[in-house]
Design an enzyme around this catalytic site. Structure first.
Site, PDB file in Angstrom:
ATOM      1  N   ASP A   1       0.849  -1.191   0.000  1.00 59.68           N
ATOM      2  CA  ASP A   1       0.000   0.000   0.000  1.00 59.68           C
ATOM      3  C   ASP A   1       0.886   1.242   0.000  1.00 59.68           C
ATOM      4  O   ASP A   1       1.968   1.223  -0.588  1.00 59.68           O
ATOM      5  CB  ASP A   1      -0.922  -0.046   1.233  1.00 59.68           C
TER       6      ASP A   1
ATOM      7  N   HIS B   1      -3.198   6.103   3.643  1.00 60.06           N
ATOM      8  CA  HIS B   1      -4.067   4.986   3.266  1.00 60.06           C
ATOM      9  C   HIS B   1      -3.596   3.664   3.865  1.00 60.06           C
ATOM     10  O   HIS B   1      -4.361   2.912   4.465  1.00 60.06           O
ATOM     11  CB  HIS B   1      -4.114   4.903   1.740  1.00 60.06           C
TER      12      HIS B   1
ATOM     13  N   SER C   1     -11.424  -0.597  -0.368  1.00 60.99           N
ATOM     14  CA  SER C   1     -10.096  -0.671   0.250  1.00 60.99           C
ATOM     15  C   SER C   1     -10.195  -0.964   1.739  1.00 60.99           C
ATOM     16  O   SER C   1      -9.289  -1.564   2.320  1.00 60.99           O
ATOM     17  CB  SER C   1      -9.349   0.649   0.062  1.00 60.99           C
TER      18      SER C   1
END
Length: 576
Positions: free
Chosen positions: A138, A174, A393
């Protein structure tokens, strides 16, 4: 690779039934070797897939055409080159070359969600993911107290960046949020006066941080592939049994040619469960397809576990949960693989924040950051420990954590057995449809609860932990086949369609794993979905609408263009 024979089936006629698997290239004496989205001019960064691992002599051949070697991708017998676009036709004539594609860009994709899927029950019985390594591929993972052991040592046991010139911290915000959903222990919200505790699914699991996205949430195929290779190389060192990929991009070719999909298969074949976000394009009706056919890559690969998003409705009761209208739907572009495989909570998920990150700054500016007072009475201002994001996600690490718990209980489970067990035990009780209106646009989105929207059902960790079935064979997701004469859709074994004649798939192995059990008759509107029986007839679900017309979902092209598939906003409108 499991699909040993790369047989193309573009259409077959049997007893008047037209079978379409649109866009799968024919592997003939003169195969199509170049991707449809390759630039025609300038210098382009490409991934060239060879019949065997490219040697120094191969690199010299490319160099002679003006190319420069960037990276070798051993897992997929490929290399990344910077090369003049004008040289690509000549390079494609090399008999050693199987396929040339651009090094495409990829982007990133618990107080109520945790008990909704029964993760709290699993924790109470000692299933915490202890001893299991989960690779988070990620935007990086920053140091947060919720990712520490009780001793204070970090459970992020390894860090590596594949982003040129970047460290391993999370500039985008994220990856740390994802890591918190996977394995946060809630230590920063577990004080004596705290009213909510934000815990992850596998609270004692180890995290392997493999950074592939930069501070804007952007990366490339080659960076993700290199990270997957590193996860496989580190598997025995950190007992990596799960890879979380909350990243993706559009589908441009069959998964059999896509290097990103083939890398995911490489990890799967090396004993690692690969969990992938479906994408956030379920509202896309630009092609008159009502959001169908919008699964992103590598979630279009039949091996991996592809996850769609549900809304937990801010309650711990599963009965009121609804699918998020933005959650991408199957079947997949080109190959028509049945996806997603299952759904999990993904809307408004509270997890770890990185105060210096791009996404956190956006949340604060938009007034969407989690107030400190929400979980700590008397607290003021925005929390610097947690914030909320929405998207598939966020649903993906729910399933990654669940996989880690299953493997902690039984370390002998194969990726196929984990996938099959999660799908078999997923809840299959849903409403017929649900609707939500976007307050900003006034547009109402209606979701149907079919196997292309919710897959095999809604994640139930406790049910999966209590299941003892051991699936035989592969758990490759099946292929949907459209009958152009009747308009009916049936399912077929993806492996058999690709010419593979090895062990049977899980779904064929016994009545225990029959598809009416795994996908559920109520979900698809019929009691049987396999073989010659239709998934649904013309009078059920959609009938003769353009959703199933031959120029939309079943057409020869993908249903959306070459823009990025999804990023994660701090809040997806209309999905509270």
């Amino acid at each position: 690779m499991r699909n040993i024979l790369k047989t193309s089936i573009t259409k077959a006629v049997s007893t008047g039934v037209l079978v379409l698997i649109a866009g799968i290239p024919a592997y003939s004496a003169s195969p199509q070797k170049t991707a449809p989205d390759l630039p025609k001019a300038g210098t382009v960064k490409v991934i060239i897939h060879y019949s065997s691992l490219p040697s120094a002599a191969v690199h010299s051949t490319v160099a002679a055409k003006g190319g420069t070697l960037q990276r070798v991708l051993k897992s997929v017998n490929s290399a990344v080159y910077s090369v003049p676009a004008s040289a690509l036709p000549a390079l494609a004539q090399d008999p050693r070359v199987l396929y040339i594609s651009p090094d495409r860009p990829v982007v990133g994709r618990l107080e109520y969600a945790n008990p909704t899927v029964h993760a709290d029950t699993a924790y109470n019985y000692g299933f915490t993911g202890a001893g299991i390594g989960i690779a988070v591929i990620d935007s990086g993972v920053s140091d947060r107290a919720d990712l520490h052991q009780t001793s204070g040592a970090s459970r992020v046991v390894y860090n590596q960046s594949f982003v040129p010139g970047a460290g391993t911290d999370d500039d985008y915000g994220h990856g740390t949020h994802v890591a918190g959903i996977v394995a946060g222990n809630g230590s920063q919200s577990s004080g004596p006066n705290d009213t909510h505790t934000f815990k992850g699914m596998a609270q004692n699991a180890s995290i392997v941080n493999l950074k592939v996205l930069d501070g804007t949430g952007a990366g490339s195929d080659s960076q993700v592939i290199a990270a997957i290779e590193e996860a496989v190389a580190l598997k025995s060192t950190y007992n990596i049994r799960v890879i979380n990929l909350s990243v993706g991009r559009p589908v441009f070719e069959s998964y059999q040619q896509d290097p990103l999909c083939q890398a995911a298969e490489y990890a799967w074949n090396n004993g690692i469960v690969v969990v992938v976000a479906a994408g956030n394009e379920g509202r896309d009706n630009s092609s008159g397809n009502n959001g169908y056919g919008t699964i992103g890559a590598p979630g279009n690969d039949p091996y991996v576990i592809t996850v769609g998003a549900m809304k937990d409705e801010s309650t711990v009761n599963r009965a009121d949960d609804l699918v998020a209208s933005y959650s991408s739907k199957g079947p997949t572009g080109i190959d028509h693989i049945v996806k997603p495989d299952l759904v999990a909570p993904g809307n408004g998920i509270i997890s770890l924040a990185v105060p210096s990150s791009t996404l956190y700054a956006t949340a604060v500016a938009d007034g969407l950051a989690v107030p400190m007072s929400y979980y700590r009475p008397g607290g003021t201002g925005a929390s610097t420990q947690y914030y909320s994001l929405s998207g598939t996600s966020m649903a993906t690490p729910m399933v990654s954590g669940a996989a880690a718990l299953l493997i902690q209980k039984d370390g002998s489970l194969t990726p196929d057995q984990v996938k099959a067990r999660l799908m078999l035990t997923a809840t299959k009780t849903f409403p017929t449809s649900s609707s939500v209106t976007d307050p900003a646009t006034g547009i109402t989105y209606t979701s149907q609860y079919d196997l292309f929207t919710v897959g095999a059902g809604y994640l139930d960790i406790w049910a999966a932990l209590n299941d003892t079935h051991l699936a035989l064979g592969s758990a490759d997701s099946p292929t949907a086949i459209w009958n152009a004469t009747t308009g009916a859709v049936t399912l077929a074994d993806t492996n058999s369609l690709n010419g593979w004649t090895g062990a049977p798939t899980v779904w064929d192995a016994s009545s225990t794993w029959g598809t009416s059990v795994v996908w559920g008759g109520a979900v698809v509107g019929t009691t049987t979905v396999w073989g010659d029986t239709t998934v649904w007839g013309d009078t059920t679900v959609w009938g003769d609408t353009t959703v199933w017309g031959d120029t939309t979902v079943w057409g020869d092209t993908t249903v959306w263009g070459d823009t990025t598939v999804w990023g994660d906003s701090t809040e997806l409108k209309g999905e509270k």
